[in-house]
Design an enzyme around this catalytic site. Structure first.
Site, short mmCIF file in Angstrom:
data_model
loop_
_atom_site.label_atom_id
_atom_site.label_comp_id
_atom_site.label_asym_id
_atom_site.label_seq_id
_atom_site.Cartn_x
_atom_site.Cartn_y
_atom_site.Cartn_z
N PHE A 98 6.53 1.85 -4.48
CA PHE A 98 7.93 1.99 -4.07
C PHE A 98 8.54 3.36 -4.38
O PHE A 98 9.62 3.67 -3.91
CB PHE A 98 8.81 0.88 -4.69
CG PHE A 98 8.47 -0.49 -4.20
CD1 PHE A 98 8.86 -0.92 -2.94
CD2 PHE A 98 7.73 -1.36 -4.99
CE1 PHE A 98 8.54 -2.19 -2.48
CE2 PHE A 98 7.39 -2.63 -4.54
CZ PHE A 98 7.80 -3.04 -3.28
N HIS A 109 9.98 -9.67 0.25
CA HIS A 109 9.85 -8.22 0.10
C HIS A 109 11.21 -7.54 0.32
O HIS A 109 12.02 -8.02 1.11
CB HIS A 109 8.83 -7.71 1.14
CG HIS A 109 8.33 -6.33 0.87
ND1 HIS A 109 9.01 -5.20 1.30
CD2 HIS A 109 7.23 -5.88 0.22
CE1 HIS A 109 8.35 -4.12 0.92
NE2 HIS A 109 7.26 -4.50 0.27
N TYR A 153 3.05 4.67 0.72
CA TYR A 153 3.74 5.23 1.88
C TYR A 153 2.78 6.16 2.62
O TYR A 153 1.96 6.84 2.02
CB TYR A 153 4.96 6.04 1.43
CG TYR A 153 6.03 5.23 0.73
CD1 TYR A 153 6.67 4.17 1.37
CD2 TYR A 153 6.42 5.55 -0.57
CE1 TYR A 153 7.67 3.44 0.74
CE2 TYR A 153 7.44 4.82 -1.22
CZ TYR A 153 8.04 3.77 -0.55
OH TYR A 153 9.04 3.06 -1.18
N ASP A 175 0.86 -1.19 0.00
CA ASP A 175 0.00 0.00 0.00
C ASP A 175 0.89 1.24 0.00
O ASP A 175 2.10 1.13 0.18
CB ASP A 175 -1.01 -0.01 1.16
CG ASP A 175 -0.38 0.08 2.54
OD1 ASP A 175 0.83 -0.21 2.66
OD2 ASP A 175 -1.08 0.41 3.50
#
Length: 230
Positions: free
Chosen positions: A73, A183, A62, A60
């Site tokens: 990202f 991740h 930031y 989701d």
């Protein structure tokens, strides 16, 4: 085919309309939601459906001030590079010959080359990670992956972490390339992300399928000065 046509029916579904109303109601109550309304769908506007070559799935947005702008990202120019993206840069440094770590974290140049930078959830409350999980976005992004799977060929899907890998059930590995690992967050990156070579593997697959490779190098932003990695 374009995103608007492909997703029009989905956006008319009751769940989607209810979700948008929930978000609007929260904003009306003074709750800060990231990203701004005009940036929620940036991934789709920068990467048209017919140009998608690679999908990098995030979780989701930031949830800090000035960070999220609709690309997984990625952060806006001038914002410190978050830890997960810093680890992506570390991997690029060892995986892509000649890669130099940029002085910013804005990945829009990837998006413009056909890298769909998609989160599984597209909004979040300030300072409250995963706060819009189960609001309806997962259903919407499931549809996005389903459409890419059915109506495209030779797409590289980078599935990092369990949230992204759950989307893998929609992907036909005979038609597409699926690259899975942990991740890139500091909690897990050393358990398989660093050293995965997904960026070079993606380019090898694209070239083998007569597509243009992605230029992963991000140019420095001269006006921003040096921005530290955190």
């Amino acid at each position: 085919m374009n995103w608007n046509n492909l997703l029009k029916a989905e956006q008319q579904q009751d769940y989607f309309q209810a979700m948008l109303k929930n978000i609007a109601d929260e904003r009306a109550q003074g709750i800060t939601i990231f990203p701004s309304d005009d940036e929620i769908f940036t991934a789709f506007s920068l990467t048209p459906f017919e140009q998608v070559k690679v999908v990098i799935l995030g979780q989701d947005p930031y949830h800090g001030d000035g960070q999220a702008h609709g690309l997984s990202f990625s952060v806006k120019p001038g914002v410190k590079v978050p830890p997960s993206l810093a680890n992506m840069y570390k991997e690029l440094n060892t995986d892509i010959e000649g890669f130099k770590t940029p002085n910013h974290g804005c990945l829009s140049s990837w998006a413009k080359q056909g890298v769909l930078l998609l989160n599984t959830v597209l909004t979040v409350r300030k300072a409250n990670a995963h706060s819009h999980a189960k609001l309806g976005w997962e259903t919407y992004t499931d549809k996005v992956i389903e459409l890419l799977n059915e109506q495209s060929n030779g797409v590289v899907f980078m599935l990092w972490g369990s949230h992204a890998q759950k989307k893998g059930k929609f992907i036909d590995t005979e038609k597409h390339c699926v690259l899975s690992t942990v991740h890139p967050s500091p909690l897990s990156a050393y358990r398989g992300f660093l050293g995965c070579k997904h960026f070079s593997k993606a380019n090898d697959y694209l070239i083998n399928n007569k597509q243009t490779a992605i230029n992963w190098q991000l140019n420095n932003l001269e006006s921003e000065g040096q921005i530290s990695l955190i």
